[in-house]
Design an enzyme around this catalytic site. Structure first.
Site, PDB file in Angstrom:
ATOM      1  CE1 TYR A  99       5.337  -4.308  97.099  1.00 23.87           C
ATOM      2  CE2 TYR A  99       4.962  -2.209  98.369  1.00 23.87           C
ATOM      3  CZ  TYR A  99       4.295  -3.551  97.791  1.00 23.87           C
ATOM      4  OH  TYR A  99       2.941  -3.487  97.467  1.00 23.87           O
ATOM      5  CE1 TYR A 138       2.275   1.077 100.047  1.00 21.11           C
ATOM      6  CE2 TYR A 138       2.032  -1.479 100.352  1.00 21.11           C
ATOM      7  CZ  TYR A 138       1.913  -0.321  99.526  1.00 21.11           C
ATOM      8  OH  TYR A 138       1.615  -0.460  98.088  1.00 21.11           O
ATOM      9  NE  ARG A 148      -3.093   1.363  98.255  1.00 20.02           N
ATOM     10  CZ  ARG A 148      -2.896   0.491  97.496  1.00 20.02           C
ATOM     11  NH1 ARG A 148      -1.798   0.497  96.903  1.00 20.02           N
ATOM     12  NH2 ARG A 148      -3.880  -0.254  97.102  1.00 20.02           N
ATOM     13  CG  HIS A 151      -2.281  -4.263  97.865  1.00 20.84           C
ATOM     14  ND1 HIS A 151      -1.707  -3.202  99.047  1.00 20.84           N
ATOM     15  CD2 HIS A 151      -1.196  -3.859  97.216  1.00 20.84           C
ATOM     16  CE1 HIS A 151      -0.771  -2.429  98.802  1.00 20.84           C
ATOM     17  NE2 HIS A 151      -0.217  -2.892  97.482  1.00 20.84           N
ATOM     18  CG  HIS A 153       1.365  -4.893  93.443  1.00 18.99           C
ATOM     19  ND1 HIS A 153       0.740  -3.738  93.170  1.00 18.99           N
ATOM     20  CD2 HIS A 153       1.570  -4.651  94.685  1.00 18.99           C
ATOM     21  CE1 HIS A 153       1.002  -2.623  93.864  1.00 18.99           C
ATOM     22  NE2 HIS A 153       1.277  -3.311  95.079  1.00 18.99           N
TER      23      HIS A 153
HETATM   24 FE   LIG Z   1       1.674  -2.297  96.760  1.00 22.14          FE
END
Ligand SMILES: [Fe+2]
Length: 228
Positions: A99, A138, A148, A151, A153
């Site tokens: 991110y 990640y 994780r 996905h 959000h």
């Molecule tokens: Fe996330």
């Protein structure tokens, strides 16, 4: 039932408030039972005109690295009525699982052509669609084992604050889905399935991309679980 009357959530269809092995879940959810209070007119009828107050759209630019995908779906209320003009905000990691955020400590490259965020509106039939790249997995840095799964959000504002919800949608067939503490923090199996995209028909054409679909139901028995 009118969409302005709301039943409490069924616990099994929502993420567990405290998740073993996920320390943050113990500090960001209330440890005491919630206090019930009556909803007032301002919560039931606002916010109004968000689509005019917020910038809608995505950054234009060069194509990001990764698997190009198209995502579409429909936002309805529990009676199946379309939610027109719902403000849908999305954010996701890039294809390397990174991110653009000061708290992201994952040692993976930023893609200069990918901001990982956008905002769009549902149309008169409640439909939405956008193109992106499939996010990467990640690691959760507080843990020495947990990754994780890919996905996206979603935050959706319906016609009132009571419709606003935040969740994450996962990709079908990902092995990491089996061990993700957040996805599996939703106890009810059918509710978990409502958090996974459906793969659309695969085609080869002028613009090649895989198609994924996820419909959202805000409130009601078939509602999409919230996951923040
Ligand atoms: Fe996330």
């Amino acid at each position: 039932m009118s969409s302005f009357e709301y039943l409490p959530y069924e616990d099994g269809t929502q993420i567990a408030r405290q998740i073993e092995g996920y320390p943050r879940s113990f500090t960001r959810t209330p440890s005491q039972p919630l206090i019930r209070r009556p909803t007032t007119l301002s919560e039931l009828t606002g916010p109004i005109g968000l689509e005019r107050k917020l910038k809608i759209g995505f950054e234009d630019g060069r194509r990001a690295m990764g698997q190009l995908i198209a995502v579409e779906g429909r936002v309805t209320d529990e009676d199946g009525a379309p939610m027109a003009n719902a403000v849908i905000e999305i954010w996701q990691a890039n294809s390397a699982g990174k991110y653009i955020h000061e708290l992201d400590r994952h040692d993976a490259p930023v893609d200069p052509n990918f901001t990982g965020q956008g905002r769009l509106l549902s149309d008169a039939e409640g439909r939405f669609q956008f193109r992106t790249i499939k996010p990467g997995a990640y690691p959760v840095m507080e843990s020495d084992w947990w990754w994780r799964p890919p996905h996206i959000h979603f935050s959706i504002f319906g016609p009132s604050w009571m419709n606003r919800f935040v969740t994450q949608v996962f990709f079908p067939g990902e092995p990491l889905n089996e061990t993700d503490l957040l996805l599996n923090g939703v106890e009810d199996r059918e509710a978990r399935e409502r958090l996974v995209f459906q793969l659309g028909a695969t085609q080869v054409g002028a613009v090649n991309m895989l198609k994924y679909r996820r419909d959202f139901v805000l409130r009601g028995r078939h509602r999409t679980p919230a996951l923040d």
